[in-house]
Design an enzyme around this catalytic site. Structure first.
Site, PDB file in Angstrom:
ATOM      1  N   SER A 150      -7.152  43.824  40.864  1.00 27.35           N
ATOM      2  CA  SER A 150      -6.343  43.821  39.645  1.00 27.35           C
ATOM      3  C   SER A 150      -7.027  42.994  38.561  1.00 27.35           C
ATOM      4  CB  SER A 150      -4.961  43.247  39.953  1.00 27.35           C
ATOM      5  OG  SER A 150      -4.169  43.275  38.801  1.00 27.35           O
TER       6      SER A 150
ATOM      7  N   SER B 267      -0.088  45.527  35.445  1.00 22.20           N
ATOM      8  CA  SER B 267       0.475  44.200  35.667  1.00 22.20           C
ATOM      9  C   SER B 267      -0.434  43.435  36.618  1.00 22.20           C
ATOM     10  CB  SER B 267       1.891  44.317  36.237  1.00 22.20           C
ATOM     11  OG  SER B 267       2.483  43.040  36.287  1.00 22.20           O
ATOM     12  N   GLU B 268      -0.660  42.160  36.323  1.00 22.84           N
ATOM     13  CA  GLU B 268      -1.671  41.354  37.035  1.00 22.84           C
ATOM     14  C   GLU B 268      -1.488  41.362  38.554  1.00 22.84           C
ATOM     15  OE1 GLU B 268      -0.108  40.632  34.134  1.00 22.84           O
ATOM     16  OE2 GLU B 268      -0.603  38.576  33.615  1.00 22.84           O
ATOM     17  N   ASN B 269      -0.232  41.493  38.995  1.00 21.08           N
ATOM     18  CA  ASN B 269       0.009  41.407  40.432  1.00 21.08           C
ATOM     19  C   ASN B 269      -0.252  42.729  41.153  1.00 21.08           C
ATOM     20  OD1 ASN B 269       2.312  42.299  39.000  1.00 21.08           O
ATOM     21  ND2 ASN B 269       3.617  41.933  40.754  1.00 21.08           N
ATOM     22  N   GLY B 270      -1.132  43.554  40.593  1.00 23.04           N
ATOM     23  CA  GLY B 270      -1.621  44.711  41.334  1.00 23.04           C
ATOM     24  C   GLY B 270      -0.851  45.988  41.127  1.00 23.04           C
TER      25      GLY B 270
END
Lengths: 226, 227
Positions: free
Chosen positions: A97, A55-58
């Site tokens: 990320s 997921s993009e948020n790490g």
């Protein structure tokens, strides 16, 4: 869908569409699923097939949604939904990320789209040139950076217009990047010749599918492209 | 003795100038420096450029800073939220400038600033309207767009733990933009949930080394809201 539905076939449900994509994701792939319909794909990958969701948020190694009484308020995905972390999962900051995405480390990204063109162009972030404040989020990074980009979307809009087009009329997210499209009617590869139909829902004919599609369709050979 | 802890919000906010570029950490409701945003509202600096992933929710926090007319420009990837009423109103009325940046480009532009890199080339955005007017250059046959670094005059950060040297850890997805904004801020101000003694943080687990941090305020803010 609004297009006339013949008696001989019916479109896949959203869950069936997600399950169809899940079938094609092998163990070991690092996968990013876009917000909305693609998120459902994770529900259809059996837990014993080790697919690592990013997921993009790490968050790398994202697991399914938690039970209501087991929510960790500190753990969300890019869609701001509460998620879990599988054993082996890890956290990182936003630059790392997106290095996973932009550096070509993500094997597969599945995005939703407004339109996909026969040359692989994708439009999925703004519905008109006049929308001056559209939300791009990580869509352009994913479209340009993932090793492969698949699109999961309805074959037509609610009003029956084809989303598989000769040329996108909406602003592009990235040019020439889509490799495969899964719709509620068919699975199509994007080839140098355009869209090649590799699978259709039971009962529909090639001509019926073409009638619902703006872009010209080609018949793929019986052998499935990898 | 180095001690980056400050006792009051006023000390934490001291010297923030009108016209500053302010980087604000957080993604969704997780890892947001809510207390520092309120401190900035109280402090009074105006004509700000804010860099944050979203333009705020409802009428509190960042949305309130916008609502008070203190922000000239916002740089973000996602000018939406569950309740973007303030931003949308200001934007419609032409009272705020917007720069939309792909999320990864936004992160990298700040990382670059923190690492002394003035600009870089990326394929993200090439062939789209977000690359219009920017330099395009080919490397190995593929076109890339040049993006410039975003340096913050100020960075507002939320950490999980901090010691007096300003070493920081984060919690789960609360990490997000915080470590990169800490690097990219000329004045990096942290609110931390927990304070620990120097030497208590495992050096292998420190995410932001104190060199990137200027001031730390202890704010046991509690868990992010579950929506």
């Amino acid at each position: 869908m609004a297009a006339p539905v013949a008696a001989n076939w019916k479109p896949l449900t959203r869950d069936q569409m997600a399950a169809r994509v899940a079938q094609d994701i092998p163990e070991g792939w690092y996968v990013n699923l876009g917000i909305g319909l693609p998120t459902l794909i994770a529900n259809h990958v059996p837990l014993d097939r080790e697919v690592i969701f990013h997921s993009e948020n790490g968050v790398l190694g994202m697991g399914p949604a938690p039970a209501k009484d087991k929510v960790d308020p500190w753990l969300i995905n890019a869609g701001k939904q509460h998620v879990t972390l599988r054993p082996g999962g890890s956290y990182c900051h936003h630059a790392d990320s997106f290095a996973m995405i932009r550096g070509g480390h993500i094997d597969l990204c599945v995005l939703g789209a407004f339109q996909v063109a026969e040359n692989g162009d994708i439009a999925n972030w703004a519905t008109s040139e006049n929308d001056t404040a559209p939300a791009v989020g990580g869509a352009m990074d994913l479209a340009a950076g993932a090793k492969r980009l698949w699109v999961l979307m309805e074959h037509t809009t609610k009003t029956g217009e084809s989303k598989l087009v000769r040329k996108c009329t909406y602003p592009l997210t990235a040019p020439g990047v889509v490799k495969r499209v899964y719709t509620n009617l068919a699975v199509l590869d994007v080839t140098p010749a355009g869209f090649a139909v590799i699978e259709m829902v039971p009962g529909i004919t090639f001509d019926e599918l073409q009638a619902l599609t703006d872009a010209p369709l080609h018949r793929a050979s019986a052998a499935r492209a990898a | 003795m180095i001690n980056k802890f400050v006792r009051t919000m006023a000390e934490a906010m001291e010297g923030i100038q009108d016209g500053s570029t302010v980087l604000i950490g957080g993604f969704g409701s997780v890892g947001q420096p809510n207390a520092l945003i309120d401190g900035l509202i109280e402090q009074g600096a105006k004509d700000l450029t804010v860099v944050a992933n979203n333009p705020g929710v409802g009428r509190v926090g960042l949305a309130r800073l916008l609502d008070l007319g203190r922000v000239r420009k916002i740089i973000c990837s996602f000018p939406r939220s569950s309740d973007p009423i303030v931003f949308e109103t200001l934007y419609r009325e032409g009272r705020i400038e917007l720069e939309i940046v792909p999320q990864g480009t936004m992160a990298e532009r700040m990382r670059a600033a923190g690492a002394g890199i003035p600009a870089f080339y990326t394929p993200t955005g090439v062939g789209t309207k977000l690359a219009e007017g920017k330099e395009i250059r080919e490397f190995n046959g593929r076109p890339y767009v040049m993006e410039t670094a975003i340096q913050g005059d100020v960075a507002l950060i939320e950490a999980w733990e901090a010691d007096r040297w300003g070493n920081l850890t984060y919690r789960a997805s609360g990490r997000n933009f915080n470590p990169i904004m800490a690097m990219a801020g000329k004045l990096t101000i942290v609110q931390t949930q927990h304070v620990v003694e120097l030497g208590q943080l495992d050096p292998e687990k420190i995410v932001t080394p104190g060199i990137f941090v200027d001031r730390v305020l202890h704010v046991p803010y509690g868990d992010p809201m579950i929506s």
